[in-house]
Design a protein around this motif. Structure first.
Motif, PDB file in Angstrom:
ATOM      1  N   THR A 105       0.822  -1.203   0.000  1.00 45.89           N
ATOM      2  CA  THR A 105       0.000   0.000   0.000  1.00 45.89           C
ATOM      3  C   THR A 105       0.858   1.255   0.000  1.00 45.89           C
ATOM      4  O   THR A 105       0.603   2.201  -0.757  1.00 45.89           O
ATOM      5  CB  THR A 105      -0.935   0.001   1.216  1.00 45.89           C
ATOM      6  OG1 THR A 105      -1.676  -1.213   1.232  1.00 45.89           O
ATOM      7  CG2 THR A 105      -1.865   1.176   1.198  1.00 45.89           C
ATOM      8  N   VAL A 106       1.883   1.269   0.840  1.00 45.10           N
ATOM      9  CA  VAL A 106       2.798   2.410   0.887  1.00 45.10           C
ATOM     10  C   VAL A 106       3.546   2.554  -0.431  1.00 45.10           C
ATOM     11  O   VAL A 106       3.742   3.675  -0.926  1.00 45.10           O
ATOM     12  CB  VAL A 106       3.772   2.264   2.078  1.00 45.10           C
ATOM     13  CG1 VAL A 106       4.896   3.276   1.994  1.00 45.10           C
ATOM     14  CG2 VAL A 106       3.026   2.406   3.379  1.00 45.10           C
ATOM     15  N   ALA A 107       3.955   1.451  -1.035  1.00 41.63           N
ATOM     16  CA  ALA A 107       4.677   1.501  -2.310  1.00 41.63           C
ATOM     17  C   ALA A 107       3.787   2.057  -3.416  1.00 41.63           C
ATOM     18  O   ALA A 107       4.247   2.847  -4.252  1.00 41.63           O
ATOM     19  CB  ALA A 107       5.189   0.114  -2.675  1.00 41.63           C
ATOM     20  N   ALA A 108       2.525   1.668  -3.435  1.00 37.67           N
ATOM     21  CA  ALA A 108       1.613   2.187  -4.455  1.00 37.67           C
ATOM     22  C   ALA A 108       1.382   3.685  -4.273  1.00 37.67           C
ATOM     23  O   ALA A 108       1.376   4.445  -5.251  1.00 37.67           O
ATOM     24  CB  ALA A 108       0.292   1.431  -4.400  1.00 37.67           C
ATOM     25  N   ALA A 109       1.219   4.117  -3.032  1.00 39.17           N
ATOM     26  CA  ALA A 109       1.028   5.547  -2.774  1.00 39.17           C
ATOM     27  C   ALA A 109       2.280   6.334  -3.128  1.00 39.17           C
ATOM     28  O   ALA A 109       2.196   7.413  -3.731  1.00 39.17           O
ATOM     29  CB  ALA A 109       0.656   5.760  -1.312  1.00 39.17           C
ATOM     30  N   GLU A 110       3.423   5.802  -2.785  1.00 37.54           N
ATOM     31  CA  GLU A 110       4.700   6.483  -3.095  1.00 37.54           C
ATOM     32  C   GLU A 110       4.898   6.605  -4.586  1.00 37.54           C
ATOM     33  O   GLU A 110       5.326   7.656  -5.093  1.00 37.54           O
ATOM     34  CB  GLU A 110       5.848   5.698  -2.453  1.00 37.54           C
ATOM     35  CG  GLU A 110       7.219   6.211  -2.769  1.00 37.54           C
ATOM     36  CD  GLU A 110       7.899   5.405  -3.846  1.00 37.54           C
ATOM     37  OE1 GLU A 110       8.752   5.994  -4.540  1.00 37.54           O
ATOM     38  OE2 GLU A 110       7.581   4.228  -4.013  1.00 37.54           O
ATOM     39  N   THR A 111       4.567   5.572  -5.328  1.00 40.28           N
ATOM     40  CA  THR A 111       4.739   5.605  -6.770  1.00 40.28           C
ATOM     41  C   THR A 111       3.789   6.607  -7.415  1.00 40.28           C
ATOM     42  O   THR A 111       4.208   7.393  -8.279  1.00 40.28           O
ATOM     43  CB  THR A 111       4.494   4.210  -7.361  1.00 40.28           C
ATOM     44  OG1 THR A 111       5.420   3.298  -6.770  1.00 40.28           O
ATOM     45  CG2 THR A 111       4.690   4.200  -8.845  1.00 40.28           C
ATOM     46  N   SER A 112       2.548   6.607  -7.008  1.00 41.19           N
ATOM     47  CA  SER A 112       1.588   7.522  -7.633  1.00 41.19           C
ATOM     48  C   SER A 112       1.910   8.977  -7.314  1.00 41.19           C
ATOM     49  O   SER A 112       1.861   9.840  -8.207  1.00 41.19           O
ATOM     50  CB  SER A 112       0.173   7.175  -7.195  1.00 41.19           C
ATOM     51  OG  SER A 112       0.043   7.344  -5.802  1.00 41.19           O
ATOM     52  N   ILE A 113       2.269   9.268  -6.089  1.00 42.77           N
ATOM     53  CA  ILE A 113       2.606  10.645  -5.718  1.00 42.77           C
ATOM     54  C   ILE A 113       3.906  11.079  -6.382  1.00 42.77           C
ATOM     55  O   ILE A 113       4.024  12.196  -6.892  1.00 42.77           O
ATOM     56  CB  ILE A 113       2.677  10.788  -4.190  1.00 42.77           C
ATOM     57  CG1 ILE A 113       1.288  10.642  -3.598  1.00 42.77           C
ATOM     58  CG2 ILE A 113       3.277  12.132  -3.797  1.00 42.77           C
ATOM     59  CD1 ILE A 113       1.260  10.572  -2.100  1.00 42.77           C
ATOM     60  N   GLY A 114       4.889  10.187  -6.408  1.00 36.80           N
ATOM     61  CA  GLY A 114       6.169  10.518  -7.039  1.00 36.80           C
ATOM     62  C   GLY A 114       6.025  10.780  -8.524  1.00 36.80           C
ATOM     63  O   GLY A 114       6.595  11.738  -9.063  1.00 36.80           O
ATOM     64  N   LEU A 115       5.243   9.967  -9.213  1.00 35.56           N
ATOM     65  CA  LEU A 115       5.050  10.185 -10.649  1.00 35.56           C
ATOM     66  C   LEU A 115       4.220  11.438 -10.914  1.00 35.56           C
ATOM     67  O   LEU A 115       4.468  12.138 -11.904  1.00 35.56           O
ATOM     68  CB  LEU A 115       4.400   8.964 -11.277  1.00 35.56           C
ATOM     69  CG  LEU A 115       5.327   7.754 -11.427  1.00 35.56           C
ATOM     70  CD1 LEU A 115       4.553   6.576 -11.994  1.00 35.56           C
ATOM     71  CD2 LEU A 115       6.504   8.076 -12.307  1.00 35.56           C
TER      72      LEU A 115
END
Length: 99
Positions: free
Chosen positions: A66-76
């Protein structure tokens, strides 16, 4: 018996660390390396959960994903906004983001 999986997870984590340490110029590769490190840790949690026969590792894996998905979406999203403004995503010019 599970040593092969532990070595695969450790190698994936080391590749992620090396991707961050050795590549300081491309921000997309740095984000992919962070994602690889998070996925390697979640893989190690799953293997450890199977070995110990405990569900805690699986719960941590769901949290990490969940944290990885949020980090990826916000980072992109930040990268796309920065690219629209500056026209480049070079790491050397990221200090322009400061107020």
């Amino acid at each position: 018996m599970y040593y092969e999986y532990f070595t695969v997870g450790t190698i994936l984590f080391i590749l992620g660390v090396l991707g961050i340490v050795l590549n300081r110029s491309n921000l997309i590769i740095m984000l992919m390396s962070i994602e690889l490190m998070l996925l390697a840790i979640s893989f190690l949690f799953l293997i450890n959960s199977v070995v110990i026969d405990n569900l805690i590792g699986q719960v941590f894996t769901i949290i990490i994903l969940t944290v990885a998905a949020a980090e990826t979406s916000i980072g992109l999203a930040i990268l796309v906004a920065y690219y629209r403004i500056r026209g480049t995503i070079a790491v050397k010019s990221l200090n322009l983001l400061r107020g």
